[in-house]
Enzyme design. Structure first.
Site, mmCIF file in Angstrom:
data_model
loop_
_atom_site.group_PDB
_atom_site.id
_atom_site.type_symbol
_atom_site.label_atom_id
_atom_site.label_comp_id
_atom_site.label_asym_id
_atom_site.label_seq_id
_atom_site.Cartn_x
_atom_site.Cartn_y
_atom_site.Cartn_z
ATOM 1 N N LYS A 180 0.895 -1.178 0.000
ATOM 2 C CA LYS A 180 0.000 0.000 0.000
ATOM 3 C C LYS A 180 0.926 1.218 0.000
ATOM 4 C CE LYS A 180 -1.891 3.098 1.931
ATOM 5 N NZ LYS A 180 -1.764 4.534 1.532
ATOM 6 N N GLU A 183 -0.799 7.524 -0.442
ATOM 7 C CA GLU A 183 -1.844 8.038 -1.340
ATOM 8 C C GLU A 183 -1.285 9.113 -2.286
ATOM 9 O OE1 GLU A 183 -3.846 9.661 2.177
ATOM 10 O OE2 GLU A 183 -4.096 11.538 1.099
ATOM 11 N N GLY A 233 6.676 4.954 8.124
ATOM 12 C CA GLY A 233 5.736 6.064 8.234
ATOM 13 C C GLY A 233 5.955 6.812 9.525
ATOM 14 N N GLY A 234 4.973 7.590 9.891
ATOM 15 C CA GLY A 234 5.073 8.378 11.110
ATOM 16 C C GLY A 234 4.922 7.506 12.353
ATOM 17 N N GLU A 236 2.993 7.826 14.951
ATOM 18 C CA GLU A 236 1.615 7.514 15.359
ATOM 19 C C GLU A 236 1.027 6.405 14.483
ATOM 20 O OE1 GLU A 236 0.513 8.242 18.247
ATOM 21 O OE2 GLU A 236 2.392 9.315 18.431
ATOM 22 N N THR A 237 1.339 6.441 13.199
ATOM 23 C CA THR A 237 0.874 5.347 12.328
ATOM 24 C C THR A 237 1.513 4.041 12.784
ATOM 25 O OG1 THR A 237 0.835 6.952 10.524
ATOM 26 C CG2 THR A 237 0.581 4.664 9.917
ATOM 27 N N GLY A 238 2.783 4.110 13.181
ATOM 28 C CA GLY A 238 3.481 2.920 13.675
ATOM 29 C C GLY A 238 2.774 2.317 14.870
ATOM 30 N N GLU A 255 9.584 1.353 10.533
ATOM 31 C CA GLU A 255 10.612 2.385 10.391
ATOM 32 C C GLU A 255 9.882 3.705 10.517
ATOM 33 O OE1 GLU A 255 13.824 1.893 10.097
ATOM 34 O OE2 GLU A 255 13.581 -0.269 10.097
ATOM 35 N N CYS A 289 13.402 11.104 7.146
ATOM 36 C CA CYS A 289 13.372 10.726 8.558
ATOM 37 C C CYS A 289 14.732 10.942 9.224
ATOM 38 C CB CYS A 289 12.961 9.271 8.676
ATOM 39 S SG CYS A 289 13.853 8.235 7.528
ATOM 40 N N GLU A 390 9.141 16.310 14.790
ATOM 41 C CA GLU A 390 9.527 16.158 13.396
ATOM 42 C C GLU A 390 8.704 17.141 12.565
ATOM 43 O OE1 GLU A 390 8.474 12.326 11.836
ATOM 44 O OE2 GLU A 390 10.440 12.144 10.912
HETATM 45 P P1 NDP Z 1 2.320 8.308 7.426
HETATM 46 O O1 NDP Z 1 2.527 7.588 8.689
HETATM 47 O O2 NDP Z 1 1.242 9.319 7.363
HETATM 48 O O3 NDP Z 1 2.014 7.283 6.239
HETATM 49 C C1 NDP Z 1 2.841 6.192 5.933
HETATM 50 C C2 NDP Z 1 1.997 5.170 5.224
HETATM 51 O O4 NDP Z 1 1.032 4.655 6.149
HETATM 52 C C3 NDP Z 1 1.184 5.732 4.058
HETATM 53 O O5 NDP Z 1 1.034 4.762 3.052
HETATM 54 C C4 NDP Z 1 -0.148 6.028 4.728
HETATM 55 O O6 NDP Z 1 -1.216 6.148 3.823
HETATM 56 C C5 NDP Z 1 -0.279 4.830 5.634
HETATM 57 N N1 NDP Z 1 -1.199 5.022 6.734
HETATM 58 C C6 NDP Z 1 -1.576 6.171 7.336
HETATM 59 N N2 NDP Z 1 -2.455 5.918 8.345
HETATM 60 C C7 NDP Z 1 -2.606 4.576 8.387
HETATM 61 C C8 NDP Z 1 -3.370 3.687 9.205
HETATM 62 N N3 NDP Z 1 -4.162 4.126 10.178
HETATM 63 N N4 NDP Z 1 -3.282 2.357 8.966
HETATM 64 C C9 NDP Z 1 -2.469 1.891 7.993
HETATM 65 N N5 NDP Z 1 -1.747 2.680 7.167
HETATM 66 C C10 NDP Z 1 -1.807 4.005 7.365
HETATM 67 O O7 NDP Z 1 3.720 8.912 7.004
HETATM 68 P P2 NDP Z 1 4.052 9.808 5.765
HETATM 69 O O8 NDP Z 1 3.641 9.142 4.493
HETATM 70 O O9 NDP Z 1 3.538 11.170 6.035
HETATM 71 O O10 NDP Z 1 5.648 9.754 5.803
HETATM 72 C C11 NDP Z 1 6.373 10.510 6.640
HETATM 73 C C12 NDP Z 1 6.767 9.745 7.892
HETATM 74 O O11 NDP Z 1 7.515 8.590 7.553
HETATM 75 C C13 NDP Z 1 7.660 10.568 8.776
HETATM 76 O O12 NDP Z 1 7.294 10.493 10.115
HETATM 77 C C14 NDP Z 1 9.036 9.946 8.558
HETATM 78 O O13 NDP Z 1 9.935 10.163 9.589
HETATM 79 C C15 NDP Z 1 8.704 8.529 8.351
HETATM 80 N N6 NDP Z 1 9.780 7.893 7.605
HETATM 81 C C16 NDP Z 1 10.610 7.024 8.261
HETATM 82 C C17 NDP Z 1 11.691 6.445 7.594
HETATM 83 C C18 NDP Z 1 12.602 5.475 8.286
HETATM 84 O O14 NDP Z 1 13.415 4.835 7.609
HETATM 85 N N7 NDP Z 1 12.519 5.328 9.589
HETATM 86 C C19 NDP Z 1 11.976 6.771 6.200
HETATM 87 C C20 NDP Z 1 11.042 7.694 5.625
HETATM 88 C C21 NDP Z 1 9.982 8.215 6.318
HETATM 89 P P3 NDP Z 1 -1.583 7.634 3.296
HETATM 90 O O15 NDP Z 1 -0.461 8.068 2.449
HETATM 91 O O16 NDP Z 1 -2.819 7.450 2.538
HETATM 92 O O17 NDP Z 1 -1.790 8.495 4.519
#
Ligand code: NDP
Length: 502
Positions: A180, A183, A233-234, A236-238, A255, A289, A390
């Site tokens: 996934k 978006e 991802g972020g 909170e999503t984690g 991550e 990140c 962040e």
């Molecule tokens: P998000 O957490 O918003 O989204 C990451 C992915 O998760 C997207 O595909 C998103 O979909 C999906 N998502 C969001 N909410 C949910 C949910 N409730 N259940 C399942 N999937 C969900 O992060 P961003 O895309 O905004 O990316 C930025 C974040 O990623 C930053 O916090 C950054 O630090 C982190 N990051 C970490 C890295 C690492 O190696 N540690 C590398 C790069 C980024 P959608 O796009 O539709 O919201």
């Protein structure tokens, strides 16, 4: 602006073919350089996720990939790497269109993608099962086998690179995958799925469902049909997806966010460090990140450092991401621009100073896109929100420290623990400082460097699990212990002898 009906619609990729959403829903994809709608993507829901998981499960169970044998899998993955290489110009162009990352950055980053697929095919081929010194007339071997159907949820900042870190070990180990993508940036992931198919990856092995996190992402993460969940991802999503994985008792890698410190030690070459700090802070307009967002400088060195750093920041060429001369593109979306502006306002209200930037550019050619000038905040202390949260924009903070213990305390005084860099003329001393840092990746006299062989993962709120290296391959396998009795079959109840249980 193009009319919506002229725009190409990018469908899910399920069981080897593009597939519209079951309810035909779509959403708009925006070009962040212009603010215009540039395409449409299928808006997936639980129904589409269910179809993708079912396709992946069928593919896994009939063994078309997992039982192909490691030599043939590796050959296909190498063909996949070659095909990615051939497609790089087009992939870079599309990645730039939807992320807003300058084309010069995208070409450099994507040129490394094939390495991940080649590296993990080699890791799979060189992975040894083990034989243990099991006591008695027993032959005990421990084999690594694929986990099954894995879900990979990816962000928008490095869509293909982050996917490569997950997909290459997953496929090399024989798993089937449902991705996934964010978006905002799903198109190159869909292109990659087609490239994989054309290179010989069997149908159903790589599936992609596009759409929104709370819909498609949540449906995938909460599904009982997956065996592992891997998110970048972020934080909170984690937390949300890790709870889902916990409820289903499946493996989970995350991550997550970061707020990387750059520790500038007093003996550092200030010119080289200033150049390194621009690289650390402003690549991808700070939307990484590991962006160097906390530059820690000894208090007497702050002025000399700023004299070298600020002119370099001011000279960055902001512009349309497609232009070869552009060094800093727009932010990925209006919401990211609003967040950046909000944090700069918070910094000012907390007493920080804007040393450069701090506003949108005045160039009318950039008015439609989500641009923000590269921004340096000074007078920042580690308790300010701008030092702790962040931002994910082109904003970095300069924080003064008294001595090395203070610098280390500031570096570690945060909930994140992903990346950090140490800048010094004495690499041996730099290593001692690195060992005191509570984070998963430390560079000395560099920043952002990555290699498929080099393990990657955060401490604290920056994540759980690892990418890259043998560690990532192991995390995409499960192990099975087989104990073979080479002696007499057991007759436990037929003997009066005292026998050992072990
Ligand atoms: P998000 O957490 O918003 O989204 C990451 C992915 O998760 C997207 O595909 C998103 O979909 C999906 N998502 C969001 N909410 C949910 C949910 N409730 N259940 C399942 N999937 C969900 O992060 P961003 O895309 O905004 O990316 C930025 C974040 O990623 C930053 O916090 C950054 O630090 C982190 N990051 C970490 C890295 C690492 O190696 N540690 C590398 C790069 C980024 P959608 O796009 O539709 O919201």
């Amino acid at each position: 602006m193009k009319m919506a009906k002229e725009l190409e619609v990018h469908h899910h990729f399920i069981d080897g073919v593009p597939s519209p959403s079951a309810n035909n829903a779509t959403y708009d994809l925006v070009d962040p350089g212009t603010g215009e709608v540039a395409g449409k993507a299928a808006r997936g829901d639980a129904n589409d996720v269910g179809r993708a998981i079912a396709a992946a499960r069928r593919a896994f169970q009939d063994g078309r990939w997992s039982e192909l044998g490691v030599v043939r899998r590796a050959r296909i993955l190498n063909a996949f790497a070659d095909a990615i290489e051939a497609a790089l110009p087009r992939l870079a162009e599309v990645e730039t269109r939807y992320t807003g990352r300058p084309i010069r950055e995208m070409r450099a980053q994507l040129s490394r993608l094939p390495e991940w697929y080649r590296y993990f095919s080699a890791v799979a081929r060189s992975s040894d099962d083990i034989v243990t010194p099991f006591e008695g007339p027993y032959h005990n071997y421990v084999r690594r086998i694929p986990i099954g159907v894995v879900a990979q949820v990816t962000p928008w900042n490095h869509p293909l690179l982050i996917l490569a870190k997950k997909l290459a070990p997953a496929l090399a180990a024989g798993n089937c995958v449902v991705v996934k993508p964010s978006e905002l940036t799903p198109v190159t992931t869909l292109m990659l799925a087609q490239i994989a198919k054309d290179a010989g990856v069997p149908d159903g092995v790589m599936n992609v469902v596009t759409g929104f996190g709370p819909e498609a992402g949540a449906a995938l993460s909460y599904s009982k049909g997956i065996d592992k969940l891997d998110l970048t991802g972020g934080t909170e999503t984690g937390r949300a997806v890790a709870q889902a994985a916990g409820a289903n008792l499946i493996r989970c890698s995350c991550e997550l966010g970061g707020k990387a410190p750059m520790l500038v030690l007093p003996d550092a070459d200030l010119d080289a460090t200033a150049a390194g700090a621009v690289f650390a802070a402003f690549i991808a307009a700070g939307q990484t990140c590991i962006a160097g967002t906390r530059i820690l400088v000894q208090e007497q060195m702050v002025e000399p450092f700023l004299q070298r750093f600020l002119p370099r920041v001011r000279s960055l060429r902001l512009g349309l991401p497609q232009a070869l001369e552009t060094q800093l593109g727009p932010l990925v979306a209006g919401r990211q621009l609003a967040r950046t502006e909000e944090y700069v306002a918070i910094a000012l209200s907390e007493g920080a100073t804007v040393a450069c930037g701090g506003k949108r550019p005045g160039d009318p050619k950039l008015a439609g896109g989500f641009y923000y000038e590269p921004t340096v905040l000074t007078g920042v202390t580690n308790d300010m929100r701008v030092a702790q949260d962040e931002i994910f924009g082109p904003v970095t903070c300069v924080i003064a420290y008294r001595d090395e213990d203070h610098a280390v305390a500031i570096a570690n005084g945060i909930r994140y623990g992903l990346g950090a860099s140490v800048w010094t003329a004495d690499a041996a001393h730099g290593m001692c400082v690195a060992h005191r840092l509570d984070c998963g990746i430390v560079w000395i006299n560099d920043h952002h460097r990555i290699d498929p062989s080099s393990v990657w993962g955060g401490f604290k709120a920056s994540g759980i699990g690892h990418e890259n290296g043998h560690e990532a391959y192991r995390e995409y396998t499960k192990i099975q212990s087989v104990v073979v009795n080479l002696g007499k079959p057991p007759d436990w109840y037929g003997t009066t002898d005292v026998v050992r249980l072990s």
